[in-house]
Structures are given as C-alpha cells and as structure tokens.
Write a protein that holds these residues in place. Sequence first.
Motif, PDB file in Angstrom:
ATOM      1  N   MET A   1      17.115  -7.507  10.249  1.00 38.26           N
ATOM      2  CA  MET A   1      16.136  -6.622   9.619  1.00 38.26           C
ATOM      3  C   MET A   1      15.312  -7.408   8.596  1.00 38.26           C
ATOM      4  O   MET A   1      15.855  -8.181   7.820  1.00 38.26           O
ATOM      5  N   PRO A   2      13.995  -7.229   8.598  1.00 36.57           N
ATOM      6  CA  PRO A   2      13.164  -7.944   7.624  1.00 36.57           C
ATOM      7  C   PRO A   2      13.373  -7.399   6.217  1.00 36.57           C
ATOM      8  O   PRO A   2      13.683  -6.224   6.025  1.00 36.57           O
ATOM      9  N   SER A   3      13.247  -8.268   5.233  1.00 35.83           N
ATOM     10  CA  SER A   3      13.304  -7.817   3.846  1.00 35.83           C
ATOM     11  C   SER A   3      11.905  -7.385   3.431  1.00 35.83           C
ATOM     12  O   SER A   3      10.903  -7.946   3.865  1.00 35.83           O
ATOM     13  N   TRP A   4      11.843  -6.374   2.573  1.00 37.81           N
ATOM     14  CA  TRP A   4      10.556  -5.825   2.146  1.00 37.81           C
ATOM     15  C   TRP A   4      10.194  -6.365   0.775  1.00 37.81           C
ATOM     16  O   TRP A   4      11.007  -6.362  -0.153  1.00 37.81           O
ATOM     17  N   ILE A   5       8.962  -6.831   0.639  1.00 38.34           N
ATOM     18  CA  ILE A   5       8.422  -7.316  -0.632  1.00 38.34           C
ATOM     19  C   ILE A   5       7.596  -6.189  -1.232  1.00 38.34           C
ATOM     20  O   ILE A   5       6.596  -5.753  -0.658  1.00 38.34           O
ATOM     21  N   THR A   6       8.016  -5.692  -2.383  1.00 39.85           N
ATOM     22  CA  THR A   6       7.323  -4.582  -3.031  1.00 39.85           C
ATOM     23  C   THR A   6       6.350  -5.110  -4.084  1.00 39.85           C
ATOM     24  O   THR A   6       6.398  -6.274  -4.485  1.00 39.85           O
ATOM     25  N   GLU A   7       5.482  -4.229  -4.546  1.00 36.15           N
ATOM     26  CA  GLU A   7       4.571  -4.600  -5.620  1.00 36.15           C
ATOM     27  C   GLU A   7       5.356  -4.990  -6.869  1.00 36.15           C
ATOM     28  O   GLU A   7       5.009  -5.959  -7.564  1.00 36.15           O
ATOM     29  N   ALA A   8       6.422  -4.251  -7.144  1.00 39.68           N
ATOM     30  CA  ALA A   8       7.234  -4.535  -8.331  1.00 39.68           C
ATOM     31  C   ALA A   8       7.865  -5.923  -8.251  1.00 39.68           C
ATOM     32  O   ALA A   8       7.892  -6.667  -9.241  1.00 39.68           O
ATOM     33  N   SER A   9       8.363  -6.302  -7.074  1.00 45.57           N
ATOM     34  CA  SER A   9       8.986  -7.619  -6.934  1.00 45.57           C
ATOM     35  C   SER A   9       7.950  -8.733  -7.018  1.00 45.57           C
ATOM     36  O   SER A   9       8.224  -9.810  -7.556  1.00 45.57           O
ATOM     37  N   LEU A  10       6.756  -8.484  -6.499  1.00 54.00           N
ATOM     38  CA  LEU A  10       5.688  -9.471  -6.635  1.00 54.00           C
ATOM     39  C   LEU A  10       5.366  -9.719  -8.104  1.00 54.00           C
ATOM     40  O   LEU A  10       5.248 -10.861  -8.547  1.00 54.00           O
ATOM     41  N   ARG A  11       5.221  -8.629  -8.857  1.00 53.46           N
ATOM     42  CA  ARG A  11       4.871  -8.760 -10.274  1.00 53.46           C
ATOM     43  C   ARG A  11       5.994  -9.426 -11.066  1.00 53.46           C
ATOM     44  O   ARG A  11       5.751 -10.145 -12.043  1.00 53.46           O
ATOM     45  N   ALA A  12       7.233  -9.198 -10.652  1.00 53.47           N
ATOM     46  CA  ALA A  12       8.378  -9.728 -11.399  1.00 53.47           C
ATOM     47  C   ALA A  12       8.665 -11.189 -11.074  1.00 53.47           C
ATOM     48  O   ALA A  12       9.126 -11.944 -11.935  1.00 53.47           O
ATOM     49  N   GLU A  13       8.373 -11.611  -9.844  1.00 46.22           N
ATOM     50  CA  GLU A  13       8.858 -12.911  -9.373  1.00 46.22           C
ATOM     51  C   GLU A  13       7.773 -13.940  -9.088  1.00 46.22           C
ATOM     52  O   GLU A  13       8.091 -15.106  -8.817  1.00 46.22           O
ATOM     53  N   HIS A  14       6.497 -13.554  -9.146  1.00 41.64           N
ATOM     54  CA  HIS A  14       5.438 -14.477  -8.749  1.00 41.64           C
ATOM     55  C   HIS A  14       4.309 -14.499  -9.769  1.00 41.64           C
ATOM     56  O   HIS A  14       4.025 -13.500 -10.420  1.00 41.64           O
ATOM     57  N   GLY A  15       3.664 -15.667  -9.871  1.00 34.42           N
ATOM     58  CA  GLY A  15       2.393 -15.730 -10.567  1.00 34.42           C
ATOM     59  C   GLY A  15       1.331 -15.114  -9.679  1.00 34.42           C
ATOM     60  O   GLY A  15       1.286 -15.377  -8.478  1.00 34.42           O
ATOM     61  N   LEU A  16       0.487 -14.282 -10.247  1.00 31.02           N
ATOM     62  CA  LEU A  16      -0.481 -13.521  -9.447  1.00 31.02           C
ATOM     63  C   LEU A  16      -1.909 -13.771  -9.922  1.00 31.02           C
ATOM     64  O   LEU A  16      -2.721 -12.855  -9.987  1.00 31.02           O
ATOM     65  N   ALA A  17      -2.213 -15.023 -10.235  1.00 31.78           N
ATOM     66  CA  ALA A  17      -3.572 -15.363 -10.651  1.00 31.78           C
ATOM     67  C   ALA A  17      -4.536 -15.133  -9.494  1.00 31.78           C
ATOM     68  O   ALA A  17      -4.207 -15.374  -8.328  1.00 31.78           O
ATOM     69  N   HIS A  18      -5.723 -14.657  -9.798  1.00 36.96           N
ATOM     70  CA  HIS A  18      -6.738 -14.418  -8.778  1.00 36.96           C
ATOM     71  C   HIS A  18      -7.029 -15.711  -8.017  1.00 36.96           C
ATOM     72  O   HIS A  18      -7.201 -16.776  -8.611  1.00 36.96           O
ATOM     73  N   GLY A  19      -7.071 -15.599  -6.683  1.00 38.71           N
ATOM     74  CA  GLY A  19      -7.405 -16.743  -5.851  1.00 38.71           C
ATOM     75  C   GLY A  19      -6.276 -17.727  -5.638  1.00 38.71           C
ATOM     76  O   GLY A  19      -6.486 -18.781  -5.041  1.00 38.71           O
ATOM     77  N   SER A  20      -5.058 -17.408  -6.097  1.00 37.03           N
ATOM     78  CA  SER A  20      -3.930 -18.317  -5.922  1.00 37.03           C
ATOM     79  C   SER A  20      -3.193 -17.990  -4.629  1.00 37.03           C
ATOM     80  O   SER A  20      -3.768 -17.419  -3.709  1.00 37.03           O
ATOM     81  N   GLU A  21      -1.921 -18.326  -4.534  1.00 36.08           N
ATOM     82  CA  GLU A  21      -1.152 -18.006  -3.343  1.00 36.08           C
ATOM     83  C   GLU A  21       0.300 -17.734  -3.710  1.00 36.08           C
ATOM     84  O   GLU A  21       0.782 -18.166  -4.762  1.00 36.08           O
ATOM     85  N   VAL A  22       0.981 -17.003  -2.833  1.00 34.94           N
ATOM     86  CA  VAL A  22       2.404 -16.743  -3.009  1.00 34.94           C
ATOM     87  C   VAL A  22       3.152 -17.253  -1.790  1.00 34.94           C
ATOM     88  O   VAL A  22       2.621 -17.254  -0.678  1.00 34.94           O
ATOM     89  N   HIS A  23       4.378 -17.695  -2.006  1.00 34.39           N
ATOM     90  CA  HIS A  23       5.246 -18.143  -0.931  1.00 34.39           C
ATOM     91  C   HIS A  23       6.359 -17.119  -0.771  1.00 34.39           C
ATOM     92  O   HIS A  23       7.117 -16.860  -1.714  1.00 34.39           O
ATOM     93  N   LEU A  24       6.459 -16.529   0.405  1.00 36.87           N
ATOM     94  CA  LEU A  24       7.427 -15.470   0.677  1.00 36.87           C
ATOM     95  C   LEU A  24       8.418 -15.923   1.740  1.00 36.87           C
ATOM     96  O   LEU A  24       8.090 -16.768   2.582  1.00 36.87           O
ATOM     97  N   PRO A  25       9.635 -15.363   1.731  1.00 31.54           N
ATOM     98  CA  PRO A  25      10.628 -15.756   2.736  1.00 31.54           C
ATOM     99  C   PRO A  25      10.153 -15.407   4.153  1.00 31.54           C
ATOM    100  O   PRO A  25       9.533 -14.366   4.376  1.00 31.54           O
ATOM    101  N   GLU A  26      10.456 -16.289   5.081  1.00 33.83           N
ATOM    102  CA  GLU A  26      10.110 -16.031   6.471  1.00 33.83           C
ATOM    103  C   GLU A  26      10.759 -14.723   6.943  1.00 33.83           C
ATOM    104  O   GLU A  26      11.916 -14.448   6.643  1.00 33.83           O
TER     105      GLU A  26
END
Length: 274
Positions: A1-26
């Motif tokens: 089963m795939p894991s779900w990335i929520t908005e809350a987890s993005l805000r808690a675990e990643h830098g979210l600068a405009h125009g940047s990028e995030v690395h998520l688990p396959e």
Amino acid sequence: MPSWITEASLRAEHGLAHGSEVHLPEGSRLTPSASQLLAERKIRIKYIADDGRVFLPDDADAGASEKTPVHPLTSANVRPGNRCAVCNSHVEKKTELLTLLDSEQLVPKTHPRIALRGKLDTLISQTVWVQTQFAVSFEKYPALCHSLADLRSFMGNLLRSEVTGEAQAEISMGDLDDKTIHEISHHPLKYLGHDHIVPELSHGPNVSLLNVLRAMAREAEVEACKAFQTDSFSLTRPDIVQGLNRLSSALYVLMLMVLVVETTGSLPEIGVIS
C-alpha cells in the motif's frame, strides 16, 4: 500500500520555498491539499527509492525496474559529454584539473562558476549542520525551523539553477516573500520590534550560527558577481546575484527573529509591508 503525504507532513518535514523541490519516498502519494500546496508554490517533486536512486514523478507509478533514474541535482538521465570549452574539441581523457561546467563543456576547476559552486556547496553543508542544532533548540518554535528549511531549499535551487541555466525563482521564507524580506532587513525595528544588530557573544549560539551562514551567503554573492559580471558592468545572471543578496538578507532577518524569540519568548507579529 502506498504511503500518503499530507499537507501537514509536507509543512512539518520539508522546506517549501517557492520554486524549490521536495524528495518523497518512492511509491508515496499526495493528498489533494498536499498536491495543491506544491502546485501553488511551483515546487518540483522527485521520488527516492530505498537504494537512493532518484526518479521523476512521470514514472512514479512504474516499478523500480521499469524507471530511469535521474541525476538528483540536474534531473538529467544521459551521460554528459566531454567537450573542451576553449577549443570545442572532444576530450578523450578528463584530467583532474578539468570538470563539467554543464552537460557538455569541460573547464578548469579554477573557472569562476566552479568557484561559485564551491561556495554554494559549503554554504549548503553548513546550513544542514545548523539545521541539526535548530531541531533541538527551537522545538517549541517550529516556524523558525521551517524558515531555515525554506532557505536551505532556496540554496539548493540556486545551485541547480546555476548548473542547469534555469531561471532562479525569487526567495521566500515562510510567509515572507522577496519584497517583504528586503523591507524587514532594512527596517527591523518597525516590523520586528528590534533594531539592527552587529552580532556579539551576548546574542547567543543560535544567532551566531545563523550569522556564519549569512557571512557565507555574502561570500557566495561576491563569487557570483565575479562569475557573471560583464566588461560593461552588467550581469549575465542577475537572478542568481539577486537571489544570493536576498538570501543574506533573509538570514539576517531570521537572526533577528531568533533574538526576539529568545529575549521575549514569542515570535513577532509582522504587520502589513508597504
């Protein structure tokens, strides 16, 4: 089963600068609100396999054996060429003096753009180390940790932009955009309730750590000017030079925010920027 990335987890675990990028688990999936957040901020997505290989989102649904890994910085999936930037001929054997300027051209490691990359590389490595200190020091003030994460994302974007030739997006730090950061850095007493500072021992270790990053960002800005200044005193990459200028301003603003928090126990409420 795939894991779900929520908005809350993005805000808690990643830098979210405009125009940047995030690395998520396959194999992970984005919730609608998480997908919208990344789209609004024009943040690129890359997927990381357990063995460290990096894939683009177009191949996210395919199995690992069916996907083509890409370079984690440039997203390229073809072997670079070995063409001399001076004589334009193919180089059969790359010596230790030479390195790739882009996907095709080889230049000496003394090239001004390579010197700039070295400054950015050092700045990013030191920022990651400072982040490990902040993770403990500012557990009660996640906004400060998130702001530093946004700036770390912006640094990575600067490096990628310089290597690939892509336009550099304007800086952001939390809810503060380029214009706001610039204004606060010039009038901190008006917006943060604290006047300009010259860092000293009494400001404590966290302000000191951020000041090291600020100074390194200014060194990188000077290298960028050397690399991109023309004989007519214009710039071939004004976006990168301005980005580094605003980066040092953002780190200075974050220094002041940290000092205010450590002095008063609360984050300042920033009013309307005019």
